[in-house]
Scaffold this active site. Structure first.
Site, mmCIF file in Angstrom:
data_model
loop_
_atom_site.group_PDB
_atom_site.id
_atom_site.type_symbol
_atom_site.label_atom_id
_atom_site.label_comp_id
_atom_site.label_asym_id
_atom_site.label_seq_id
_atom_site.Cartn_x
_atom_site.Cartn_y
_atom_site.Cartn_z
ATOM 1 N N ASP A 14 60.658 26.168 -7.385
ATOM 2 C CA ASP A 14 61.109 26.862 -6.020
ATOM 3 C C ASP A 14 60.090 27.481 -5.373
ATOM 4 O O ASP A 14 58.778 27.820 -5.816
ATOM 5 C CB ASP A 14 62.166 28.043 -6.362
ATOM 6 C CG ASP A 14 62.684 28.769 -5.157
ATOM 7 O OD1 ASP A 14 63.122 28.314 -4.350
ATOM 8 O OD2 ASP A 14 62.136 30.223 -5.361
ATOM 9 N N ASP A 16 59.647 30.224 -2.328
ATOM 10 C CA ASP A 16 59.782 31.607 -2.239
ATOM 11 C C ASP A 16 60.240 32.534 -3.239
ATOM 12 O O ASP A 16 61.232 32.286 -3.737
ATOM 13 C CB ASP A 16 60.528 31.788 -0.859
ATOM 14 C CG ASP A 16 60.136 30.940 0.493
ATOM 15 O OD1 ASP A 16 59.074 30.914 0.695
ATOM 16 O OD2 ASP A 16 61.143 30.613 1.007
#
Length: 182
Positions: A14, A16
């Site tokens: 991922d 952020d």
């Protein structure tokens, strides 16, 4: 006799809150700051020949808060600071759009696996929230949660593997349950 540990064929992150500090609806490459351990974790994987990629919900595009060109500029800065990624998968949809790519749906994980030529069951996903874990599960991939202050307690409790940081998450994937470097 216990079989030898087999590391994943690819690892997806991922963006952020996992690879870089989460700046909501970030449209400024100057705001990109790597998370602690991100460079080291990525270096461990790259040194072992394991391809790395990114799977990132970017609902700001679908909500009209970001332009795709802004997200692409931020992604280029992430890559400039953290090195090359073998695949970038970005979901531009808003939560209510009903797409197949927005995590926790499996679309981005499956697309990344296909692009890398790796079966989804040989891919690992490292993220900071339950949607990341959900996308991995939905795709048949391995999931590792690295909690941050925004990770909900129930997401931590539901995760199959929880690591205290990115380096330990990668160590787990490469060497087995908190193996060699633990």
């Amino acid at each position: 006799m216990t079989p030898a540990w087999t590391p994943p064929a690819a690892v997806l992150f991922d963006r952020d809150g996992t690879l870089v500090v989460d700046v909501p609806y970030c449209d400024d490459p100057a705001a990109v700051r790597p998370m602690p351990g991100a460079r080291r974790a990525l270096g461990m994987l790259r040194a072992s020949g394991i391809p790395v990629g990114v799977v990132s919900n970017q609902s700001g595009i679908g909500r009209g808060l970001l332009r795709r060109s802004d997200v692409d500029a931020v992604n280029r800065e992430v890559e400039r600071q953290l090195g090359p990624f073998a695949t970038w998968q970005v979901c531009p949809h808003a939560p209510g759009d009903g797409c197949a790519c927005r995590k926790p749906a499996p679309g981005m994980v499956l697309a990344a696996a296909a692009e890398l030529g790796v079966p989804a069951c040989r891919v690992a996903v490292i993220g900071d929230i339950g949607a990341d874990v959900g996308a991995a599960h939905a795709a048949g991939a391995i999931a590792v949660l690295v909690p941050t202050p925004v990770t909900r307690v129930e997401e931590i409790q539901a995760a199959p593997v929880v690591a205290p940081d990115l380096v330990r998450a990668v160590d787990h994937l490469m060497y087995g349950p908190f193996g060699a470097a633990a």
